[in-house]
Structure formats: structure tokens, C-alpha cells
Design a protein around this motif. Structure first.
Motif, short mmCIF file in Angstrom:
data_model
loop_
_atom_site.label_atom_id
_atom_site.label_comp_id
_atom_site.label_asym_id
_atom_site.label_seq_id
_atom_site.Cartn_x
_atom_site.Cartn_y
_atom_site.Cartn_z
N ILE A 66 0.83 -1.20 0.00
CA ILE A 66 0.00 0.00 0.00
C ILE A 66 0.87 1.26 0.00
N GLU A 67 1.95 1.22 0.78
CA GLU A 67 2.85 2.38 0.85
C GLU A 67 3.48 2.65 -0.51
N SER A 69 2.34 1.78 -3.52
CA SER A 69 1.40 2.08 -4.60
C SER A 69 0.56 3.34 -4.37
N LEU A 70 0.23 3.60 -3.10
CA LEU A 70 -0.66 4.73 -2.80
C LEU A 70 -0.02 5.83 -1.97
N ASP A 72 0.60 8.41 0.79
CA ASP A 72 -0.32 9.14 1.66
C ASP A 72 -1.75 9.17 1.13
N GLN A 73 -1.93 8.87 -0.17
CA GLN A 73 -3.28 8.88 -0.73
C GLN A 73 -4.18 7.83 -0.08
N ALA A 74 -3.57 6.78 0.48
CA ALA A 74 -4.36 5.73 1.11
C ALA A 74 -5.20 6.28 2.26
N GLN A 120 -12.03 9.71 -7.65
CA GLN A 120 -10.88 9.45 -6.79
C GLN A 120 -11.05 8.14 -6.03
N LEU A 124 -8.64 4.85 -6.18
CA LEU A 124 -7.99 4.35 -4.97
C LEU A 124 -8.31 2.87 -4.73
N THR A 127 -6.42 0.78 -7.31
CA THR A 127 -5.00 0.74 -6.96
C THR A 127 -4.76 -0.13 -5.73
N LEU A 128 -5.66 -0.03 -4.75
CA LEU A 128 -5.54 -0.82 -3.53
C LEU A 128 -5.61 -2.32 -3.85
N ALA A 131 -2.54 -3.53 -5.46
CA ALA A 131 -1.42 -3.56 -4.54
C ALA A 131 -1.43 -4.79 -3.63
#
Length: 344
Positions: A66-67, A69-70, A72-74, A120, A124, A127-128, A131
Motif C-alpha cells: 500500500i505504501e 502504490s498509494l 499518503d493517498q491511502a 478518486q 484508490l 490501486t488498492l 497492490a
């Protein structure tokens, strides 16, 4: 008809296989769902599962993925899936874990109404999933009661299922066919996927045949199919192949002593004349009969739980029971009662 039970059995079989690793996300829609409700439930359950001490290796891998791929957006997803905050922080000390149900309804309603927020959120979640899943450990998501899914969920599912870069992701859905017509949102989604070349496998569950019920009863009673013919016919005449009604019928017949274990013959036997009247005519009557035999505290717990969502944690149920009965109740006592009820 056993759709959820079939998927659960499939998952249990997978989990029992050696060298089979996967991440399982499971959610269920209510008759009046809030936006993304089952999807949020699925991710919440997943987060709390990998926060268990025994899943520390999986947790570390997920955190790193997660770190990368995303970043702080996570954090944007935390208001929607509060349990995700614990994954990002590396702590299992969340409100959800303490017994307070997260309520992201306000956040999801605002997202569903905003095009920018919706785009958004879609990005997310895509992407999550990319990941956390990989070739060695794919992701399987199961959403139940799709006949009640909301338009926001359909939009997100469409984005996920049409994402060609989401290679290690499998989606399984269950719905009541008699509540879904050609104009239903999920019907249109499946039609659109077919036109786009996506492979969609459909499994329609039907009631069991007389022979299949006979095999089930034979296996349950450890007798030959031929020996069970009178018993099978009596049960099938009422249950008509509904497996849940069949199981409850066997339980009822045992409680009424129409079905009993002979300590002389060391086998199951029955009173043929009592079979026709020894169990309820409908599944609803059968379940109601079982509930009425339960302790009063368990009946109260079931009554209050019926007014909540499909899942409720013990701490919240304990709070509701104390408020409803205005009597003190030990949490451990409630836990023990619920464990006994699940076994029975």
C-alpha cells in the motif's frame, strides 16, 4: 437456496488446500443499502482479519504494498473504511476492534454525489486491489444479495471488473434471481460485461432431487440410501428439496423423538407413523420452532440483532440488550451463549 453456503464451502475447501494462498473479502447487501455498503464491509472484515497476530507476515506485505502504490493517498480511504487506518498505522487498536461499529454512511453518501470524489474513490480502490493482490496471493471478493446493491456499488464494480491491469482479482456475486429482471442494475452490468468480451460464469441453484435428498440423509444417518427410503420420502414430501428445510426437518424429528439413535441396534431408527407430523410444514415454521425453544436471553439477542445490519459485533449487541432489558449482563456470559447457539 444455499448460495452463500455454497460459496462458504468453496472457500473452506480452498483454505484447507496446501500451498493455496489468497485474500478473501466478503460483504453482504441489506434491503436498504447505503452506498458501497457491502464493499466497505468486505474491506473492513479483510483489514481486521490480517490485523490478527497470526497474520503478521501478511500484514507487513500489505503495508509495504500500500505504501509503495498509494503512499499518503491511502489515507483518503480511511473515512470510508475506518479499519484501514489500523493497517496504515500498524496497530490493531481501532474503534472497530474495540467493539464500536464504524459508520461511514455520511462519507459514502457525499462521495456518491460528487463526481470528483467518486473518480478518486474508484482510482484508490482499483490501486488498492492491485497492490494487495499478486500472482502468489490473489484476491477473491464475494458480495452477497446483489439484488439489493446500489448504483454507486455497480459503478465501482464495473470499474474493477473492466480494469485490464487487475489480473489477480476474482469476483463472485450471489443474488436472488426472482428479484432481478432485465432492467435491474446488476443485469445491465452483466450484459455489458458480456458484450465487452468478459467471461461470466453463471450457476443457478435448484432444489435437490429426491435422490439427492436421499444421499444427504443417508450420509447424515450413516445408513444406506435404500434403508433411508421411507424416511427420505416423508421428508421430501414437505421440504421439496430445500436443503435448509431438510436439515431443520431432521433436527425437529430428532427433538420430537420420531428420529432416535437405538442403543440396542447401534444405528439411527425412526417411527414411521410419526414422520409426517413430526416436523413443520414450512421452513419458516421450523426456524420459529427452534427459536422458541431457545433460552429467553438468546431470543432477546436474536430479536435485537434482527433490527441491525447483517453483521453485528458482540460488544454492540451487549449494549443493546442491556439497554432493552434494563438489567445487567456479563459480556462473557453473552459470548458463551452465542457460541452455544452457533454450535446448535
Amino acid at each position: 437456496s444455499g448460495k452463500s453456503a455454497l460459496v462458504d464451502h468453496f472457500m473452506q475447501r480452498l483454505e484447507s488446500e496446501q500451498d493455496v494462498n489468497f485474500l478473501y473479502l466478503k460483504g453482504k447487501y441489506e434491503s436498504f443499502p447505503s452506498p458501497f455498503s457491502a464493499i466497505i464491509q468486505a474491506f473492513t472484515g479483510f483489514c481486521n482479519h490480517i490485523l490478527q497476530p497470526s497474520k503478521s507476515v501478511t500484514l507487513q506485505r500489505i503495508q509495504l504494498a500500500i505504501e509503495e502504490s498509494l503512499g499518503d493517498q491511502a489515507r483518503v480511504l480511511v473515512p470510508v473504511v475506518p479499519a484501514l487506518g489500523s493497517i496504515l498505522d500498524g496497530s490493531n487498536d481501532t474503534d472497530f476492534q474495540k467493539g464500536i461499529d464504524p459508520n461511514p454512511d455520511e462519507s459514502t453518501h457525499s462521495i456518491a454525489k460528487s463526481d470528483g470524489a467518486w473518480n478518486q474513490l474508484r482510482f484508490l480502490f482499483q490501486t488498492l486491489l492491485r497492490a494487495i493482490g499478486n500472482e502468489a496471493c490473489p484476491v477473491l471478493m464475494f458480495l452477497d444479495n446483489l439484488q439489493w446493491c446500489d448504483s454507486a456499488s455497480i459503478g465501482l464494480l464495473q470499474a474493477l471488473l473492466n480494469d485490464k491491469s487487475l489480473n489477480n482479482f476474482m469476483f463472485v456475486g450471489a443474488l436472488c434471481e426472482n428479484e432481478v429482471d432485465r432492467d435491474h442494475l446488476i443485469s445491465k452490468l452483466l450484459e455489458k460485461m458480456g458484450k465487452n468480451g468478459k467471461v461470466v460464469h453463471r450457476i443457478s441453484l435448484r432444489p435437490l432431487t429426491l435422490d439427492e435428498v436421499g444421499e444427504f440423509i443417508s450420509d447424515t444417518l450413516s445408513l444406506s440410501v435404500e434403508e433411508c427410503v421411507p424416511f427420505t420420502e416423508a421428508v421430501f414430501n414437505k421440504t421439496r428439496g430445500n436443503i435448509f428445510h431438510t436439515r431443520h426437518a431432521i433436527e425437529e424429528l430428532h427433538r420430537s423423538n420420531a428420529l432416535y439413535y437405538s442403543v440396542i441396534a447401534f444405528r439411527w431408527e425412526w417411527n414411521l407413523k410419526d414422520l409426517a407430523t413430526g416436523f413443520s410444514d414450512t421452513l419458516e415454521e421450523s426456524v420459529l420452532s427452534k427459536i422458541k425453544r431457545a433460552p429467553q436471553l438468546l431470543q432477546t439477542a436474536l430479536l435485537l440483532a434482527a433490527y441491525t445490519r447483517s453483521t453485528i459485533n458482540i460488544a454492540m449487541l451487549h449494549t443493546l440488550i442491556v439497554a432493552y432489558t434494563e438489567e445487567p449482563l456479563n459480556l462473557k456470559e453473552l459470548e458463551k451463549l452465542l457460541e452455544t447457539a452457533v454450535i446448535e
